[in-house]
Scaffold this active site. Sequence first.
Site, PDB file in Angstrom:
ATOM      1  N   GLU A 235       0.811  -1.215   0.000  1.00  0.00           N
ATOM      2  CA  GLU A 235       0.000   0.000   0.000  1.00  0.00           C
ATOM      3  C   GLU A 235       0.847   1.269   0.000  1.00  0.00           C
ATOM      4  O   GLU A 235       0.403   2.318  -0.491  1.00  0.00           O
ATOM      5  CB  GLU A 235      -0.952  -0.026   1.194  1.00  0.00           C
ATOM      6  CG  GLU A 235      -2.034  -1.092   1.120  1.00  0.00           C
ATOM      7  CD  GLU A 235      -1.564  -2.503   1.444  1.00  0.00           C
ATOM      8  OE1 GLU A 235      -2.328  -3.471   1.255  1.00  0.00           O
ATOM      9  OE2 GLU A 235      -0.396  -2.655   1.905  1.00  0.00           O
ATOM     10  N   ASP A 285     -21.415  -1.356  12.460  1.00  0.00           N
ATOM     11  CA  ASP A 285     -20.490  -1.506  11.336  1.00  0.00           C
ATOM     12  C   ASP A 285     -21.001  -0.849  10.060  1.00  0.00           C
ATOM     13  O   ASP A 285     -22.104  -0.307  10.007  1.00  0.00           O
ATOM     14  CB  ASP A 285     -20.217  -2.987  11.092  1.00  0.00           C
ATOM     15  CG  ASP A 285     -18.754  -3.256  10.782  1.00  0.00           C
ATOM     16  OD1 ASP A 285     -18.173  -2.493   9.999  1.00  0.00           O
ATOM     17  OD2 ASP A 285     -18.202  -4.216  11.333  1.00  0.00           O
TER      18      ASP A 285
END
Length: 604
Positions: A235, A285
């Site tokens: 990343e 969530d």
Amino acid sequence: MYKNLQAFIADLEGRGELVRVREPVSCELEITEIADRMVKAGGPALLFEKVKGHRFPVFIGGFGTAERTARAMGVRSLDELAVRVGNLLRLNPGGGGLRAALTLLPKLGQLKGFFPRRVRGGPVQEVVLRGEAVDLFQLPILKCWPLDGGPYITLPLVITKDPETGELNLGMYRMQVLDRRSTAMHWQLHKVGRRHYEKAKRLGRRLEVAVALGGDPILTYAATAPVPPIPGVNEFNLAGFLRGKPVELTRGVTVDLPVPAEAEFVLEGYVDPAEDLVLEGPFGDHTGFYTPEDFYPRFHVTAITHRKTPVYPTTIVGRPPMEDAYLIEASERLFLPAAQLILPEIRDYHMPPAGVAHNWVNVGIEKAYPGQAYKVANGLLGLGQMMFAKVLVVLDAEAPLKGPASLQAALQHALPGRDTLISRGPIDVLDHSSRAMGYGGKLILDGTRKLPEEGGELPFTLQAHPRLPELPGVRQAQLPGIWMATFEKTRPHQARAVAERLLSTPQSRGIRLMLLTDADTRLEFDEVMWAVLNNIDPERDAWVMQGVEGPVLVLDGTRKLAEEGFERPWPPKIAMDPKVVRQVDERWTALGLPPLPTKTAKTP
């Protein structure tokens, strides 16, 4: 490209896209309620300068619109991401030789910044806290929703190293604060961090972990991106490519891991696989439901480093749309060229916010032969995190991919039963409705024009009727081709009975999709789709039933009962404490917040 988070904040403020809240606010629920209203209204980012009981300000909403997310990524629109990656993938030396190689040189400049730059120290290590000085409760970590198990770090950049290969991973995994010096680490089954943990466990070693907060917002995005498993690529490389300048990394003070030198905070420590797992959750969530308690590793914090005057970055997730919808859109645009490289007939694809990423994927294709829609759908299901997709709708290249128009375009050409396919595969472990955790059904809807070998086109006119049949306790609405109904479920198999009653009436003419869900759902298309997609396992809950004009695809998005053979716990939908809602209503103007449309008010 921004040097760090505070440069991004300053730019947003200069553009009128930031509101400073100077009155004291609480990081327990109150910031969530304010930020939730703001992002749903497409409002500005927020900087809370005074957080009760804490000395650090809180920044939230940096990715709160598509335009702001694009700015954070250094582009004018998210569509530019696909162009950049597409140009890179078209690097081709042709016939070879020196001349062909020289033609690549101008394009190699696109890789500028791909490799991180190591530096000594950095702003993030201006203050170093170790041992007894480590206290996570000094950070203004949000408790986001009323039923959350505690405060959660929601925007962490979690850095680990493969114990065998040394490959780095930067991921975003929520972290519940357990005490002053430890958190739970939500490493799900399919995540790279979980693989590093399992390897460390097998080798009998501790796993060092560093958690960065802040830095260039591109780095925050990169931690969420589905980077393919290419050796030597992580990343940090993706962030450097996107920003066109290397990410500056420095060594941690207590761990042998690189950390972003321009971050606001870094938490350093370790996970010991020999220790018992800790109970984590519940957590409101991104699905819009609470995920239940489960066991995860404990992260021990050995040091906290930060700038002299840091800002704590955070986000919230919950009922869509939220900030994560725009991060998902960024990944959608960024990885489109890669999908097209593998499946060249793909014209475009889209993951609507109502599908909270994997629950609903629309894909438009250039169709040339029979069965191609299924070939593409199954191909997508084999690509990285797309394996979690629950409902895939394949359309012709010119069809719309957003909103109800996408489904209506598909239904115009899809005969339920003939043009629907149910299969099984991996499912996001956060999905509460699947037959088992991480494993469930999938639905492919072939909404392309049918060739003779596929049965050909069958003329059908999508209709909506102004007056609907009265059925006690059932609220209804229709769009052309789509019938939505909500009701209070009180007994097993009630949804099938409701569907049979409604489909037997003349108002089922022109309908090819029926969506059923619970009474606490607003009777609006996006809200109904969100609830239904969360609540179905297609293998169990997708039925082909007869209407007066032919087959209808019925999706039973009601909560499932034990009497129906469903034994997993069924979570509640996320909703804010009414007291906090009233408190924010009363304080809104005094906090200096802009007026919002009345439609953003909280309703069930």
